[in-house]
Design a protein around this motif. Structure first.
Motif, PDB file in Angstrom:
ATOM      1  N   ARG A   1       0.860  -1.205   0.127  1.00 36.87           N
ATOM      2  CA  ARG A   1      -0.089  -0.059  -0.015  1.00 36.87           C
ATOM      3  C   ARG A   1       0.794   1.221   0.074  1.00 36.87           C
ATOM      4  O   ARG A   1       2.047   1.311   0.867  1.00 36.87           O
ATOM      5  CB  ARG A   1      -0.842   0.144   1.268  1.00 36.87           C
ATOM      6  N   GLU A   2       0.355   2.181  -0.785  1.00 39.07           N
ATOM      7  CA  GLU A   2       1.350   3.635  -0.828  1.00 39.07           C
ATOM      8  C   GLU A   2       0.876   4.007   0.292  1.00 39.07           C
ATOM      9  O   GLU A   2      -0.355   4.279   0.742  1.00 39.07           O
ATOM     10  CB  GLU A   2       0.872   4.035  -2.142  1.00 39.07           C
ATOM     11  N   GLU A   3       1.918   5.198   0.874  1.00 43.29           N
ATOM     12  CA  GLU A   3       1.727   6.043   1.897  1.00 43.29           C
ATOM     13  C   GLU A   3       0.361   6.942   1.879  1.00 43.29           C
ATOM     14  O   GLU A   3      -0.343   7.306   2.844  1.00 43.29           O
ATOM     15  CB  GLU A   3       2.751   6.768   2.058  1.00 43.29           C
ATOM     16  N   ASP A   4       0.229   7.467   0.673  1.00 39.08           N
ATOM     17  CA  ASP A   4      -0.865   8.547   0.272  1.00 39.08           C
ATOM     18  C   ASP A   4      -2.359   7.944   0.204  1.00 39.08           C
ATOM     19  O   ASP A   4      -3.101   8.579  -0.042  1.00 39.08           O
ATOM     20  CB  ASP A   4      -0.490   9.339  -0.799  1.00 39.08           C
ATOM     21  N   GLN A   5      -2.408   6.722   0.356  1.00 41.86           N
ATOM     22  CA  GLN A   5      -4.031   6.094   0.173  1.00 41.86           C
ATOM     23  C   GLN A   5      -4.248   6.149   1.699  1.00 41.86           C
ATOM     24  O   GLN A   5      -4.405   5.344   2.379  1.00 41.86           O
ATOM     25  CB  GLN A   5      -3.609   4.594  -0.146  1.00 41.86           C
ATOM     26  N   ARG A   6      -5.049   7.170   1.931  1.00 46.12           N
ATOM     27  CA  ARG A   6      -5.608   7.289   3.174  1.00 46.12           C
ATOM     28  C   ARG A   6      -7.220   7.148   3.027  1.00 46.12           C
ATOM     29  O   ARG A   6      -7.784   6.855   4.112  1.00 46.12           O
ATOM     30  CB  ARG A   6      -5.140   9.001   3.711  1.00 46.12           C
TER      31      ARG A   6
ATOM     32  N   ARG B   1      -8.220   2.865  -0.236  1.00 47.64           N
ATOM     33  CA  ARG B   1      -7.822   1.781   0.655  1.00 47.64           C
ATOM     34  C   ARG B   1      -8.614   0.326   0.144  1.00 47.64           C
ATOM     35  O   ARG B   1      -7.910  -0.544   0.063  1.00 47.64           O
ATOM     36  CB  ARG B   1      -8.062   1.957   1.938  1.00 47.64           C
TER      37      ARG B   1
END
Length: 139
Positions: free
Chosen positions: A105-110, A115
């Motif tokens: 998962r990429e960090e900016d997937q908030r 998600r």
């Protein structure tokens, strides 16, 4: 290791670097591999580079030829080296077949939507793809 008179299959995880297997695998993907498994045309495999045996590469086994496996990357625009450069790969250099791809998962997937989108695509089985083998053989 031998179990019940047969070699025991071992599993491991490798990380993909580079773009030679795009779109199947992308840089940073984690791949669950099975060491010692039988190779079939269309399998994604981990092998020792024939000219640099300390380097492991991941390619698609297209077909069996005299001298070993003909392997190619899925990305026709990436020229990082495959059997078109080094010819058939001896079977003893093919170490494992890929079983499952996990995309971190990429960090900016908030957001919840981001998600869920990641969750739907993060895990994918890597089955032997006979159609990819046929398509690649035509190159």
């Amino acid at each position: 290791m031998v179990e019940n008179g047969r070699p025991r299959k071992r599993f491991g995880v490798v990380e993909v670097t580079g773009a030679s297997m795009v779109p199947t695998l992308t840089n940073g993907d984690q791949v669950l591999v099975r060491y010692g498994a039988a190779v079939r045309p269309g399998d994604v495999v981990v092998l020792r580079h024939p000219f640099q045996q300390d380097l492991l590469v991941i390619k698609r086994a297209v077909e069996r030829r005299p001298g070993g496996w003909w392997v190619l990357g899925d990305n026709p625009y990436n020229k990082t080296g495959d059997s078109t450069v080094y010819g058939p790969v001896p079977a003893e250099l093919v170490l494992a077949t890929a079983v499952l791809r996990f995309r971190p998962r990429e960090e900016d997937q908030r957001s919840l939507r981001a998600r869920l989108s990641w969750a739907a695509s993060a895990l994918r089985p890597l089955l032997a793809d006979a159609s990819a083998s046929s398509r690649l053989r035509a190159r």
